[in-house]
Motif scaffolding. Structure first.
Motif: not given
Ligand SMILES: C[S@@+](CC[C@H](N)C(=O)[O-])C[C@H]1O[C@@H](n2cnc3c(N)ncnc32)[C@H](O)[C@@H]1O
Length: 306
Positions: A79, A100, A145, A40
């Motif tokens: 995230g 994140d 988000i 992930n």
């Molecule tokens: C589509 S991006 C959105 C980022 C941010 N929230 C934005 O609006 O720009 C998805 C984010 O979720 C994070 N993510 C994915 N799996 C995660 C996890 N298990 N725990 C924390 N963050 C995670 C990714 O690293 C990424 O930064």
């Protein structure tokens, strides 16, 4: 190297990635610990999501403006990526922690906050499925988000979000909706159709875009349906170049699309995938400025009153 040999090599690399993903998930579950090679984390560190996030800043700011943030509010942005919503939360005076899974995005968020002199906005690495470093009842508001929806084990994610929110606090999630006709749902759908089948037991992130699932997941965390409300909102991806250039940003920097192009290349279907996505980006462009792109995408906004 002959073309069919390199195609075979790519195919076996893709297959190996999925085998590794499946095995490491099983191992993590059995051992109840984080494996070093977390697939992930690898997915999101693979690209450079900052390049995509740059097209989402205005919508992030507009969303935060609707959250009723007041100075001193303790906010967890889960995230958080490079802080598209975390920085606007901090600008409104909240005390923000961005968490994140991707180390490169935590570093990028830290740099962006420092550049603005936002001392009330910190970033650290963590996994939404087990927020081990965070104490119970810590935050007034947890915002996620298009973030926590991508973490594995959605029931654990709901439990963790509720655990770290103080009673009387709020959780706000933005989740892409499966089958929705707008950009991101279609992009994920098309990308998925070119990729090898996911490992057994894999739960699609967009299942967080279905109200019944959200109610069930938070239900297991002790939240009743009347504590949850839903609305459909819009994020607009903006890019000062034609739609195919916005597609190129996703192709080169967005983990799920990068994986689809790698799999399509292994199958000799790169052109087909590119055409399908170029049609999607072009047909959804609403910008009236020539050579510029604005693509709206619908998402499910979830508000949980803890
Ligand atoms: C589509 S991006 C959105 C980022 C941010 N929230 C934005 O609006 O720009 C998805 C984010 O979720 C994070 N993510 C994915 N799996 C995660 C996890 N298990 N725990 C924390 N963050 C995670 C990714 O690293 C990424 O930064």
């Amino acid at each position: 190297m002959p073309a069919n040999y390199s195609r075979k090599l790519l195919t076996s690399k893709v297959a190996l990635n999925y085998t590794l993903l499946k095995e490491s998930l099983e191992y993590a579950e059995e051992a109840e610990m984080t494996v070093t090679a977390n697939p992930n984390k690898a997915l999101w560190e693979k690209g450079d999501f900052t390049r995509v996030a740059e097209t989402m800043r205005a919508s992030g700011e507009a969303l935060v403006a609707r959250l009723g943030i007041t100075p001193g509010l303790k906010v967890l942005d889960l995230g958080c990526g490079d802080g598209t919503t975390a920085l606007p939360e901090a600008r409104l005076g909240a005390d923000v922690l961005g968490v994140d899974i991707a180390g490169n995005l935590v570093a990028a968020g830290t740099r962006r906050a420092e550049a603005e002199g936002l001392t009330n906005c910190r970033f650290q690495e963590g996994d939404a499925s087990h927020l081990d470093d965070l104490a119970d009842d810590t935050f007034d508001l947890v915002v996620s988000i298009f973030g926590a929806m991508f973490a594995p084990r959605p029931f654990d994610v709901a439990k963790e979000m509720v655990r770290v929110t103080r009673p009387g606090g709020r959780i706000v999630m933005g989740n892409w909706i499966p089958g929705d006709p707008t950009l991101v749902a279609q992009l994920l759908k098309i990308s998925g159709s070119y990729s090898p089948p996911p490992p057994e037991g894999f739960i699609s992130p967009v299942t967080w875009g279905v109200e019944e699932n959200v109610i069930e997941r938070f239900g297991q965390a002790g939240i009743t349906a009347d504590q949850i409300s839903f609305s459909r909102e819009t994020y607009t991806f903006e890019h000062p170049a034609p739609p195919t250039e916005l597609l190129a940003v996703f192709r080169d920097y967005y983990g799920p699309t990068m994986n689809a192009f790698a799999a399509a290349e292994a199958d000799g279907r790169t052109e087909q995938l590119h055409k399908e996505l170029a049609d999607l980006f072009t047909s959804q462009n609403t910008s009236s400025i020539a050579g510029s792109t604005a693509v709206p995408a619908t998402f499910l906004q979830v508000t949980v009153n803890v």
